[in-house]
Design a protein around this motif. Structure first.
Motif, short mmCIF file in Angstrom:
data_model
loop_
_atom_site.label_atom_id
_atom_site.label_comp_id
_atom_site.label_asym_id
_atom_site.label_seq_id
_atom_site.Cartn_x
_atom_site.Cartn_y
_atom_site.Cartn_z
N ILE A 200 0.87 -1.10 0.05
CA ILE A 200 0.10 -0.10 0.15
C ILE A 200 0.84 1.37 -0.03
CG2 ILE A 200 -1.77 1.28 1.26
CD1 ILE A 200 -2.62 -1.51 2.44
N ASN A 204 -2.59 5.55 0.16
CA ASN A 204 -3.53 4.63 0.39
C ASN A 204 -4.04 3.99 -0.54
OD1 ASN A 204 -4.83 3.46 2.74
ND2 ASN A 204 -6.76 4.61 2.14
N ASN A 251 -12.23 0.20 -4.53
CA ASN A 251 -11.72 -0.06 -3.17
C ASN A 251 -11.77 -1.50 -2.47
OD1 ASN A 251 -14.11 0.07 -1.72
ND2 ASN A 251 -14.05 2.21 -2.23
N HIS A 257 -9.19 -2.01 7.18
CA HIS A 257 -9.19 -0.62 6.74
C HIS A 257 -9.64 -0.65 5.20
CE1 HIS A 257 -7.68 1.07 10.56
NE2 HIS A 257 -6.66 -0.13 10.41
N VAL A 259 -8.93 0.54 1.60
CA VAL A 259 -7.98 1.12 0.71
C VAL A 259 -8.41 1.23 -0.78
CG1 VAL A 259 -6.06 0.26 2.35
CG2 VAL A 259 -6.76 -1.13 0.32
#
Length: 290
Positions: A200, A204, A251, A257, A259
């Protein structure tokens, strides 16, 4: 045996590293030197180097790495012989040199530091020093009937080919369980001793995956084309849908999370979706004609 070489300017720091007792360092070679500490040896180097003040990278640093198997049988006498032969092949007999063996790891290796300025003040040419070091190490290995660099490389490639197949097989088995998220996929891969490492960037954006297995670290595309980032994300995204995926996701969740996907991955997924659509249309059309 593999040999590496380069010219350096930080002589004292290198001497201290070579003498590092945490690495179970032992002096196995010394030529044209009397000192017993890194500081004393560095000072002896400096006296000779003062004959050519214009040379900044005035010390040669070499690393000689026998195979793990060869290293297990190397006595102090043999290590001295390896280093002495290497010095001769590199035509550095008229230069101050000191060699250390490090035994802190399974892979024994020799650190050799040689004054680039000869005793008569002549500057040793360091052009192509890396390639010349490898050629000299290979010749010494041949002389002493040790494993040569080419043999080591072939052995590593054979091992890598086998490991790639293992990881691909594990990946295919995990996909058969229909994981619905990247986290679930990563967890199931880890249960099979394969660590999935998402890449990553600072924006992001997910740029790809690497896979760690039995000491090797490879990109998914290096293992098999079916393990490229777009293929994995497309498979996981479709597992999470009741109908066929019609457009590329933007995404994905990684370790809880969200990203963004890189533009490259999105474009590749979009192309894969188009190819799948065309393939299904062709298959349906062929079926209707019979």
């Amino acid at each position: 045996m593999i040999g590496k070489g380069k010219s350096i300017s930080h002589t004292l720091a290198s001497m201290n590293y070579g003498w590092n007792q945490e690495k179970q360092a032992e002096v196995i070679f010394k030529e044209h030197l009397a000192g017993d500490t890194p500081g004393e040896i560095t000072e002896e180097f400096r006296i000779i180097q003062s004959q050519n003040e214009r040379c900044k990278n005035n010390t040669l640093s070499f690393v000689l790495s026998p195979t793990i198997k060869d290293g297990q049988d190397l006595s102090g006498k043999k290590l001295y012989e390896i280093t002495s032969r290497f010095i001769k092949e590199m035509n550095l007999q008229n230069h101050q040199s000191i060699g250390f063996v490090h035994r802190d790891k399974q892979h024994l290796h020799i650190h050799l530091y040689t004054n680039r300025i000869a005793l008569n003040g002549e500057l040793y040419k360091d052009s192509f020093i890396g390639k010349r070091s490898q050629a000299a190490a290979d010749k010494v290995a041949q002389q002493m009937k040790m494993s040569r660099a080419r043999e080591v490389q072939q052995e590593k490639l054979a091992q890598l080919k086998h490991l790639r197949k293992e990881v691909q097989h594990i990946h295919e088995k995990v996909l058969q369980t229909k994981p619905k998220s990247l986290d679930e996929y990563m967890k199931k891969m880890k249960e099979q001793q394969v660590k999935v490492l998402p890449s990553i960037n600072k924006a992001n954006q997910l740029q790809g995956f690497r896979f760690e297995y039995k000491g090797f670290n490879l990109k998914g595309s290096q293992i098999h084309r079916s393990m490229s980032s777009n293929k994995i994300i497309l498979a996981l995204s479709q597992n999470n849908k009741y109908t066929r995926l019609k457009e590329a996701p933007q995404n994905i969740k990684v370790l809880d999370h969200t990203v963004q996907l890189s533009t490259g991955i999105i474009n590749k997924i979009a192309k894969d979706i188009i190819k799948q659509t065309i393939r299904r249309a062709l298959d349906t059309g062929m079926g209707a004609g019979f």
